[in-house]
Scaffold this active site. Structure first.
Site, PDB file in Angstrom:
ATOM      1  N   HIS A   1     -67.230  88.910 -46.832  1.00  0.00           N
ATOM      2  CA  HIS A   1     -65.785  88.774 -46.659  1.00  0.00           C
ATOM      3  C   HIS A   1     -65.565  87.526 -45.815  1.00  0.00           C
ATOM      4  CE1 HIS A   1     -61.601  90.238 -46.495  1.00  0.00           C
ATOM      5  NE2 HIS A   1     -61.599  89.486 -45.409  1.00  0.00           N
ATOM      6  N   CYS A   2     -64.785  86.597 -46.337  1.00  0.00           N
ATOM      7  CA  CYS A   2     -64.579  85.329 -45.629  1.00  0.00           C
ATOM      8  C   CYS A   2     -63.157  85.265 -45.077  1.00  0.00           C
ATOM      9  CB  CYS A   2     -64.833  84.160 -46.577  1.00  0.00           C
ATOM     10  SG  CYS A   2     -64.495  82.571 -45.801  1.00  0.00           S
ATOM     11  N   PRO A   3     -62.984  85.284 -43.738  1.00  0.00           N
ATOM     12  CA  PRO A   3     -61.622  85.219 -43.191  1.00  0.00           C
ATOM     13  C   PRO A   3     -60.928  83.887 -43.485  1.00  0.00           C
ATOM     14  CG  PRO A   3     -63.253  85.113 -41.429  1.00  0.00           C
ATOM     15  CD  PRO A   3     -63.997  85.399 -42.689  1.00  0.00           C
TER      16      PRO A   3
END
Ligand SMILES: [Zn+2]
Ligand SMILES: [Zn+2]
Length: 305
Positions: free
Chosen positions: A156-158
């Site tokens: 998951h990439c913010p």
């Protein structure tokens, strides 16, 4: 439910294919696939806005501090067009990564009726996610931020406020590539600018005062260096993962592949779609604005709650 006896085979997905090719064809899931994807996560939204702000800042310094005051007309035009085109491609890749469903498994589809409709043979076992109550296809993982199981979840990439998974990995790879390219371009332009300012008069090399010019350029250099390092490493890692047909999660968990691996070019083709062509580096490929408008009209954004 855990077993190694049977694996629930997922239907093959392709990023360029229609996005409503969910393996379950029940009406509620078809509706979900028809909506715009957006994750309502505070940290992710702040990071995504910051990414845009930093690209716009770099564009401002390159255009107004370095290129427009330059006396060399063709140097300004060529570099200006190149930098702005790369910036547009980077931001478009960012938007497509953020607003594309990464391959979410329909929530709560592990119902009795659905299980019965699968017509499982005796002894066959499928995986169920206890958190989102969905039937977990092979290689899917649950993301606590998206609150969904994501097929071929990488991480998951913010910065893109979304998971990187089966359906949006190609846009994420393009995003890292274009950010690395504009960072490198900005650093080269900064180098030329410092060189020409040191050689000539500081007051003549920019429309801004020398201290302001130096501060703006030092910030741009720092930004360019940090982003170039980060995105170049990320780009290399992603290409390595694709060529090995292994996600970041599988690599960290040292999972033994139980799936048929698509190595090197086969892996690249499965993620980017078809034979190598310019479409591979085009973040607009497969984008249909009419479809998007229809979706927005039909169901509004699908928020992660
Ligand atoms: Zn789940
Ligand atoms: Zn996620």
């Amino acid at each position: 439910m855990q077993s190694s006896g049977h694996r629930f085979r997922d239907i093959e997905h392709h990023p360029l294919l229609a996005e409503n090719d969910s393996y379950d064809s029940s009406s509620s899931e078809a509706d979900m696939a028809d909506r715009v994807w957006f994750i309502r996560d505070g940290c992710g939204m702040v990071c995504a806005v910051m990414t845009w702000f930093l690209v716009v800042y770099a564009d401002f310094v390159v255009t107004f501090v370095m290129l427009l005051p330059s006396k060399d007309f063709w140097y300004s035009v060529i570099n200006g067009v190149l930098f702005n085109c790369l910036a547009v491609l980077a931001l478009s890749s960012h938007l497509r990564t953020m607003l594309t469903d990464p391959g979410a498994v329909p929530k709560g589809n592990a119902t009795k009726e659905y299980m019965e409709s699968l017509q499982l043979k005796p002894g066959e076992v499928i995986y169920k996610c206890p958190k989102c109550c969905s039937i977990k296809p092979e290689r899917a993982h649950h993301c606590s931020i998206c609150k969904r199981c994501i097929r071929k979840m990488d991480h998951h990439c913010p910065w893109v406020n979304n998971c990187v998974g089966e359906k949006n990995q190609r846009f994420f790879v393009l995003f890292t590539m274009y950010i690395a390219l504009i960072s490198a371009h900005a650093l080269i332009l900064c180098g030329f600018q410092f060189f020409s300012c040191v050689r000539g008069q500081w007051t003549e090399c920019s429309d801004f005062s020398p201290p302001v010019t130096v501060i703006l350029m030092v910030f741009l250099c720092l930004e360019g260096f940090l982003f170039l390092t980060f995105t170049a490493v990320m780009f290399g890692t992603q290409i390595h993962s694709i060529c090995n047909d292994e996600t970041e999660i599988e690599r960290l968990k040292s999972e033994k592949p139980t799936w048929e691996r698509r190595l090197r070019w086969e892996g690249m083709k499965s993620v980017f779609g078809g034979q190598p062509s310019l479409l591979w580096i085009n973040p607009f490929a497969g984008f249909r604005i009419r479809q998007l408008l229809l979706r927005a009209k039909k169901g509004g954004p699908e928020f992660s709650v």
